[in-house]
Design an enzyme around this catalytic site. Structure first.
Site, PDB file in Angstrom:
ATOM      1  N   GLY A  43       0.773  -1.246   0.000  1.00 18.98           N
ATOM      2  CA  GLY A  43       0.000   0.000   0.000  1.00 18.98           C
ATOM      3  C   GLY A  43       0.800   1.290   0.000  1.00 18.98           C
ATOM      4  O   GLY A  43       0.359   2.293  -0.548  1.00 18.98           O
ATOM      5  N   GLU A  98       3.860   4.149   5.905  1.00 16.29           N
ATOM      6  CA  GLU A  98       2.624   3.356   5.826  1.00 16.29           C
ATOM      7  C   GLU A  98       1.578   4.089   4.991  1.00 16.29           C
ATOM      8  O   GLU A  98       1.584   5.318   4.925  1.00 16.29           O
ATOM      9  CB  GLU A  98       2.054   3.130   7.235  1.00 16.29           C
ATOM     10  CG  GLU A  98       2.126   1.688   7.718  1.00 16.29           C
ATOM     11  CD  GLU A  98       1.242   0.696   6.951  1.00 16.29           C
ATOM     12  OE1 GLU A  98       0.872   0.942   5.781  1.00 16.29           O
ATOM     13  OE2 GLU A  98       0.923  -0.346   7.541  1.00 16.29           O
ATOM     14  N   ASP A  99       0.679   3.323   4.406  1.00 10.17           N
ATOM     15  CA  ASP A  99      -0.387   3.956   3.624  1.00 10.17           C
ATOM     16  C   ASP A  99      -1.475   4.539   4.530  1.00 10.17           C
ATOM     17  O   ASP A  99      -1.868   5.688   4.392  1.00 10.17           O
ATOM     18  CB  ASP A  99      -0.995   2.967   2.609  1.00 10.17           C
ATOM     19  CG  ASP A  99      -1.452   1.643   3.222  1.00 10.17           C
ATOM     20  OD1 ASP A  99      -1.255   1.423   4.439  1.00 10.17           O
ATOM     21  OD2 ASP A  99      -2.014   0.821   2.477  1.00 10.17           O
ATOM     22  N   ASP A 102      -5.515   2.480  10.509  1.00  5.95           N
ATOM     23  CA  ASP A 102      -6.954   2.306  10.701  1.00  5.95           C
ATOM     24  C   ASP A 102      -7.171   1.930  12.177  1.00  5.95           C
ATOM     25  O   ASP A 102      -7.169   2.805  13.039  1.00  5.95           O
ATOM     26  CB  ASP A 102      -7.406   1.220   9.708  1.00  5.95           C
ATOM     27  CG  ASP A 102      -8.900   0.993   9.673  1.00  5.95           C
ATOM     28  OD1 ASP A 102      -9.656   1.888  10.057  1.00  5.95           O
ATOM     29  OD2 ASP A 102      -9.330  -0.094   9.249  1.00  5.95           O
ATOM     30  N   GLY A 104      -5.008   0.443  13.934  1.00  3.15           N
ATOM     31  CA  GLY A 104      -3.685   0.607  14.542  1.00  3.15           C
ATOM     32  C   GLY A 104      -2.978  -0.704  14.827  1.00  3.15           C
ATOM     33  O   GLY A 104      -1.804  -0.702  15.201  1.00  3.15           O
ATOM     34  N   ARG A 164      -5.053   0.452  -7.074  1.00  2.00           N
ATOM     35  CA  ARG A 164      -3.817   1.021  -6.517  1.00  2.00           C
ATOM     36  C   ARG A 164      -3.205   2.085  -7.433  1.00  2.00           C
ATOM     37  O   ARG A 164      -2.505   2.981  -6.971  1.00  2.00           O
ATOM     38  CB  ARG A 164      -2.765  -0.082  -6.310  1.00  2.00           C
ATOM     39  CG  ARG A 164      -3.094  -1.084  -5.217  1.00  2.00           C
ATOM     40  CD  ARG A 164      -1.866  -1.930  -4.924  1.00  2.00           C
ATOM     41  NE  ARG A 164      -2.174  -3.144  -4.190  1.00  2.00           N
ATOM     42  CZ  ARG A 164      -2.313  -3.227  -2.864  1.00  2.00           C
ATOM     43  NH1 ARG A 164      -2.173  -2.153  -2.121  1.00  2.00           N
ATOM     44  NH2 ARG A 164      -2.582  -4.375  -2.291  1.00  2.00           N
TER      45      ARG A 164
END
Ligand code: IMP
Ligand code: MG
Length: 176
Positions: A43, A98-99, A102, A104, A164
């Site tokens: 991601g 990181e992308d 959420d 965590g 993506r």
């Protein structure tokens, strides 16, 4: 679930400007240090590619991949790397790329696993923060955007491995 691409949440120019701001802040903070960017595949790949090219200090890069829990509902009891770092992390200043953060759980596991390799420091650069969804506290030292609790794709993020490649970040809508 049938689904379709929804409205754009973060357009291209806004992403570009924010990535440049983050790179400037990181470059200032890590000047004179031994910075290793660790990109969490898949991601964060596009975010990492733009971020590292906007950096104005020397830095190295490496890649990790974690086994992700299907549906992102239940954290795995014992998560593992499907791709571990390929360089030694000992004594290095690590910036995890990181992308999205959420609940965590993913980043918490990842940090713990990297910490075991004795880096000097670990900080987090997350493009997106779905803060409302947090279940475990995660400090995000460099955060791109806080977003509402909606499922998003594009700029590296996927839905069922699709979307993506989109240059912007958009919602995915369920088709009823
Ligand atoms: P967490 O463990 O709940 O924080 O989940 C983080 C991971 O879930 C991210 O690295 C993504 O792979 C995935 N994820 C969470 N929300 C989204 C989303 O809205 N779009 C795409 N992937 C997401
Ligand atoms: Mg991910």
């Amino acid at each position: 679930m049938p689904y379709r691409l929804g409205s754009v949440l973060i357009p291209v120019p806004q992403i570009r400007d924010r990535v440049e701001e983050l790179a400037a802040a990181i470059s200032a903070d890590y000047a004179g240090r031994d910075l290793l960017l660790i990109c969490a595949l898949k991601g964060a790949a596009i975010f990492w590619a733009d971020l590292c090219r906007a950096m104005t200090i020397p830095c190295q890069s490496d890649f990790v991949a974690m086994e992700s829990y299907a549906d992102a509902t239940l954290p795995l009891a014992e998560p593992r790397f499907t791709k571990a770092a390929s360089v030694s992390l000992e004594g290095r200043d690590i910036l995890l790329i990181e992308d999205i953060v959420d609940t965590g759980h993913t980043i918490t596991h990842l940090k713990r696993m990297l910490q075991a390799q004795s880096p000097k420091s670990i900080a987090l650069c997350g493009l997106l923060d779905k803060a409302e969804r947090r279940e475990v506290e995660v400090p995000i030292e460099y955060c791109g955007f806080v977003i509402p609790n909606v499922y998003v794709v594009g700029y590296g993020l996927d839905y069922a491995q699709q979307y993506r490649h989109l240059p912007y970040i958009a919602r995915v809508d369920e088709v009823k």
